[in-house]
Design a protein around this motif. Structure first.
Motif, short mmCIF file in Angstrom:
data_model
loop_
_atom_site.label_atom_id
_atom_site.label_comp_id
_atom_site.label_asym_id
_atom_site.label_seq_id
_atom_site.Cartn_x
_atom_site.Cartn_y
_atom_site.Cartn_z
N LEU A 112 0.96 -1.07 0.28
CA LEU A 112 -0.14 0.09 0.29
C LEU A 112 0.86 1.21 -0.22
CD1 LEU A 112 -2.66 -1.13 2.72
CD2 LEU A 112 -2.97 -0.98 0.16
N ARG A 113 0.40 2.13 -0.96
CA ARG A 113 1.30 3.39 -1.07
C ARG A 113 0.49 4.59 -1.10
NH1 ARG A 113 4.48 -0.04 0.07
NH2 ARG A 113 6.49 -0.86 -1.13
N PRO A 114 1.01 5.64 -0.34
CA PRO A 114 0.26 6.94 -0.42
C PRO A 114 0.71 7.56 -1.72
CG PRO A 114 2.02 7.25 1.06
CD PRO A 114 2.11 5.90 0.77
N PRO A 115 0.08 8.56 -2.55
CA PRO A 115 0.58 9.54 -3.75
C PRO A 115 1.84 10.00 -3.31
CG PRO A 115 -1.95 9.87 -3.46
CD PRO A 115 -1.56 8.98 -2.04
N ALA A 116 2.74 10.23 -4.20
CA ALA A 116 4.03 10.94 -3.96
C ALA A 116 3.66 12.54 -3.74
CB ALA A 116 4.74 10.52 -5.04
N THR A 117 2.58 13.01 -4.49
CA THR A 117 2.06 14.40 -4.38
C THR A 117 0.75 14.30 -4.12
OG1 THR A 117 2.03 16.44 -5.44
CG2 THR A 117 2.35 14.73 -6.67
N ALA A 118 -0.07 15.12 -3.34
CA ALA A 118 -1.31 15.59 -3.42
C ALA A 118 -1.58 16.60 -3.76
CB ALA A 118 -1.98 15.08 -1.87
N THR A 119 -1.01 17.52 -4.69
CA THR A 119 -1.37 18.54 -5.07
C THR A 119 -2.09 18.34 -6.40
OG1 THR A 119 0.66 19.31 -6.06
CG2 THR A 119 0.27 20.08 -3.73
N ARG A 240 -12.92 12.95 13.26
CA ARG A 240 -12.87 11.26 13.04
C ARG A 240 -11.93 10.75 12.41
NH1 ARG A 240 -15.54 9.83 8.29
NH2 ARG A 240 -17.17 11.26 7.62
N GLN A 241 -11.12 11.58 11.72
CA GLN A 241 -9.91 11.55 10.80
C GLN A 241 -8.62 11.08 11.68
OE1 GLN A 241 -9.92 13.79 7.58
NE2 GLN A 241 -11.46 12.51 6.14
N ALA A 242 -7.96 10.05 11.46
CA ALA A 242 -6.59 10.08 12.00
C ALA A 242 -5.64 10.58 11.05
CB ALA A 242 -6.47 8.36 12.43
N ASP A 243 -4.60 11.07 11.45
CA ASP A 243 -3.56 11.23 10.49
C ASP A 243 -3.17 10.38 9.46
OD1 ASP A 243 -3.12 13.78 11.78
OD2 ASP A 243 -1.53 13.15 13.12
N GLY A 244 -2.86 10.83 8.28
CA GLY A 244 -2.63 9.66 7.23
C GLY A 244 -3.10 10.31 5.92
N PRO A 245 -2.59 9.58 4.87
CA PRO A 245 -3.30 9.98 3.49
C PRO A 245 -4.74 9.84 3.61
CG PRO A 245 -2.14 8.08 3.55
CD PRO A 245 -2.10 8.11 4.77
N VAL A 246 -5.36 10.53 2.32
CA VAL A 246 -6.72 10.51 1.98
C VAL A 246 -6.76 9.21 1.40
CG1 VAL A 246 -8.68 11.59 0.98
CG2 VAL A 246 -7.12 12.90 2.43
N PHE A 247 -5.96 9.13 0.25
CA PHE A 247 -5.88 7.92 -0.55
C PHE A 247 -4.52 7.09 -0.79
CE2 PHE A 247 -8.54 11.48 -2.60
CZ PHE A 247 -9.68 10.91 -2.83
N SER A 353 0.07 16.40 -9.24
CA SER A 353 -0.41 15.10 -9.45
C SER A 353 -1.37 14.85 -10.82
CB SER A 353 -1.01 14.49 -8.56
OG SER A 353 -2.44 14.98 -8.06
N GLY A 354 -1.82 16.50 -11.20
CA GLY A 354 -2.48 16.49 -12.62
C GLY A 354 -3.58 17.32 -12.35
N PHE A 355 -4.68 17.36 -13.10
CA PHE A 355 -5.81 18.46 -13.16
C PHE A 355 -6.98 17.96 -13.55
CE2 PHE A 355 -3.35 18.69 -17.36
CZ PHE A 355 -4.70 18.63 -18.18
N LEU A 356 -7.94 18.51 -13.06
CA LEU A 356 -9.41 18.39 -13.54
C LEU A 356 -9.90 19.56 -14.66
CD1 LEU A 356 -10.96 17.51 -10.01
CD2 LEU A 356 -10.13 15.89 -11.77
N VAL A 357 -10.95 19.30 -15.58
CA VAL A 357 -11.36 20.03 -16.33
C VAL A 357 -12.60 20.23 -16.27
CG1 VAL A 357 -11.29 20.60 -18.71
CG2 VAL A 357 -9.61 19.31 -18.01
N PRO A 358 -13.56 21.53 -16.10
CA PRO A 358 -14.76 21.71 -16.24
C PRO A 358 -15.29 21.66 -17.40
CG PRO A 358 -13.77 23.49 -14.87
CD PRO A 358 -12.58 22.63 -15.72
N PRO A 359 -16.47 21.01 -17.53
CA PRO A 359 -17.02 20.76 -18.85
C PRO A 359 -17.67 21.94 -19.52
CG PRO A 359 -18.57 19.91 -17.20
CD PRO A 359 -17.19 20.05 -16.50
N SER A 372 3.57 9.36 -13.18
CA SER A 372 5.01 9.44 -12.81
C SER A 372 5.19 10.17 -11.67
CB SER A 372 6.05 9.74 -13.79
OG SER A 372 5.95 8.46 -15.04
N ARG A 373 4.41 11.33 -11.50
CA ARG A 373 4.63 12.39 -10.53
C ARG A 373 3.68 11.75 -9.26
NH1 ARG A 373 5.01 17.76 -12.78
NH2 ARG A 373 7.07 17.55 -13.82
N LYS A 374 2.54 11.16 -9.59
CA LYS A 374 1.68 10.88 -8.31
C LYS A 374 2.04 9.63 -7.73
CE LYS A 374 -3.18 10.35 -7.53
NZ LYS A 374 -4.75 10.39 -8.33
#
Length: 504
Positions: A112-119, A240-247, A353-359, A372-374
């Motif tokens: 199990l691995r967290p993302p290398a970047t969450a931005t 209710r959340q402990a420290d740690g990655p979201v994904f 880590s990438g981007f989202l695009v509004p329709p 490769s970044r994520k």
């Protein structure tokens, strides 16, 4: 990976599926040497696998049938330029335990691995702009940090929400409709739509708040102002959340999870039959009969973990009401375009880590992940390459998937170039289509699911589960599979002689 999938397709240890009736060997068993109960699971996605895993660890003999040549559904790994990569879902929510627990039970805990970047960013108004913090599925708590993402008027509108009269959400409401009324349409079009689109590939003005964002729906029922509801969700989450990655992802790809669970099911005596389509379902004295294209399976219980259209067909004779309700569930289709570039050609790629695009911006792609970044395992596996992927297709845009692979690659490269300045040509490309990949949760979806469950409950020894009902993410699907297994285990004819504590 291909050899593993081929092995999976030949894992019918008994040969003829018609030979796997209620008798035979298996783990557990009823007192006095009686054979263990036999349950057929229809559908080899992660929901069906989770159900099968729970059942076999409780001492039930399980036969899982999957129409395609491999298990895993939308969890699938492949290779591009010789590098293993996810060609479907690539991560799971870590702050729900079900997916993580199943991965650990299947022996993947140390991978199990967290993302290398969450931005991450949103590509809108001609620029990549930082994803705002403190939102709930794109609904902001404050207008802070939204300049540029929204017009000055849009930012100012958010600050006036508490001046509006309180509003009630009733039994359900579309996410887009509710948020637009309270905060303005810009918030929906440029924040909520891209985030919801990343999960459901749907239309925010159709998607149910109660089904898609249940925490916000519950908070909105107790608060007349949306900003207060968002604040309440954030406080509850923080408490209710402990420290740690979201994904979390998995070293080697999330697509390795179903193969590991399948191996664990077989290790407990389960049988997996791939390339085996279920054609019919009928009640018989003491149980069920499942007709497949290769034979007939007699069972004490059945879990239907297939897509909605298959489940509706199988239930048509025994529960026409449930069949009709399930048959109305719609799906969105999408394609993933995975690209491999020389690292030296991507020096100007933006951070994150990438981007989202509004329709609303009229682009073809709806998101891009800088794999490769994520994911550090992707980066280490290909130090001279950079892997990117772009997703195309939303609800109502099925014509996008009718384009040929080369056209989809060109469209992805055009948008990636406009967003990031990337001008290089890829060394390798891979297009993966997910036809009917994401069920849609329109307003009233939860009420529909409740009606389905009420009708199915009239059929002892039968249950349904999967992404079409209570959530499309990996943890939600695993939870629904386990719930279905527990319902089967509670069936009186199965409850005797099984070890319900096993596998907990």
């Amino acid at each position: 990976m291909q050899s593993s999938q081929h092995a999976e397709s030949t894992a019918a240890d008994t040969g003829d599926p018609g030979a796997t009736g209620r008798t035979g060997s298996g783990t557990g068993g009823a007192p006095g040497g009686a054979p263990p109960a036999h349950v057929v699971v229809v559908g080899g996605g992660i929901s069906g696998l989770a159900a099968a895993h729970r059942l076999v660890t409780a001492g039930v003999r399980v036969t899982l049938v999957e129409a395609s040549e491999r298990v895993g559904g939308k969890l699938h790994t492949g290779e591009i330029a010789g590098v293993p990569v996810d060609l479907g879902a690539e991560s799971m929510l870590a702050r729900r335990p079900e997916g993580i627990d199943l991965a650990r039970a299947a022996g993947l805990g140390d991978r199990l691995r967290p993302p290398a970047t969450a931005t991450a960013s949103i590509w809108t108004r001609g620029a990549l702009r930082p994803m705002p913090q403190g939102h709930v599925m794109g609904v902001p708590a404050t207008p802070d940090s939204l300049a540029g993402l929204l017009s000055p008027e849009g930012v100012e509108r958010i600050g006036r929400e508490r001046d509006l009269p309180p509003a009630a959400v009733g039994d359900d409401v579309a996410v887009g409709t509710y948020v637009a009324e309270r905060l303005g349409r810009e918030v929906v079009d440029r924040l909520v739509e891209p985030l919801l689109g990343g999960v459901y590939a749907g239309d925010a003005y159709r998607i149910s708040l109660a089904a898609a964002v249940p925490q916000l729906f519950a908070a909105a029922r107790g608060h007349g102002h949306l900003l207060d509801a968002v604040d309440a969700v954030r406080r509850e989450t923080a408490a209710r959340q402990a420290d740690g990655p979201v994904f979390l992802g998995i070293d080697g790809g999330v697509g390795t999870l179903p193969l590991a669970v399948a191996a664990a099911v077989r290790a407990h005596g389960g049988t997996l039959l791939t390339s085996t389509r279920a054609l019919g379902l009928a009640r018989v004295p003491g149980g069920w009969r499942v007709r497949t294209e290769h034979g007939v399976l007699e069972a004490d219980g059945v879990v239907l973990a297939a897509p909605a259209w298959t489940t509706a067909e199988l239930l048509a004779a025994e529960s026409p009401v449930a069949s009709a309700e399930i048959g109305r569930i719609e799906y969105a289709s999408m394609a993933l375009v995975t690209l491999a570039f020389r690292r030296s050609d991507t020096t100007g790629l933006p951070e994150g880590s990438g981007f989202l695009v509004p329709p609303v911006d009229g682009r073809t792609i709806k998101a891009s992940t800088f794999s490769s970044r994520k994911w550090s395992w992707v980066d280490k596996g290909a130090p001279d390459l950079v892997l990117l992927r772009a997703s195309i297709g939303r609800y109502g845009e099925e014509e996008q998937l009718e384009r040929d692979d080369a056209d989809l690659v060109r469209a992805a490269l055009t948008d990636l170039g406009a967003a990031t300045g990337l001008a290089a040509r890829p060394l390798a490309t891979e297009v993966t289509r997910w036809i009917g990949g994401l069920p849609q949760y329109p307003v009233g979806h939860r009420a529909r699911v409740a009606r389905v469950r009420a009708e199915v409950a009239k059929l002892p020894g039968l249950t349904v589960c999967g992404a079409a009902y209570d959530g499309v993410g990996i943890p939600a699907c695993v939870a629904d599979g386990r719930r279905a297994a527990e319902e089967i285990l509670a069936t009186p004819t199965l409850a005797r002689g099984t070890d319900h504590g096993a596998g907990q």
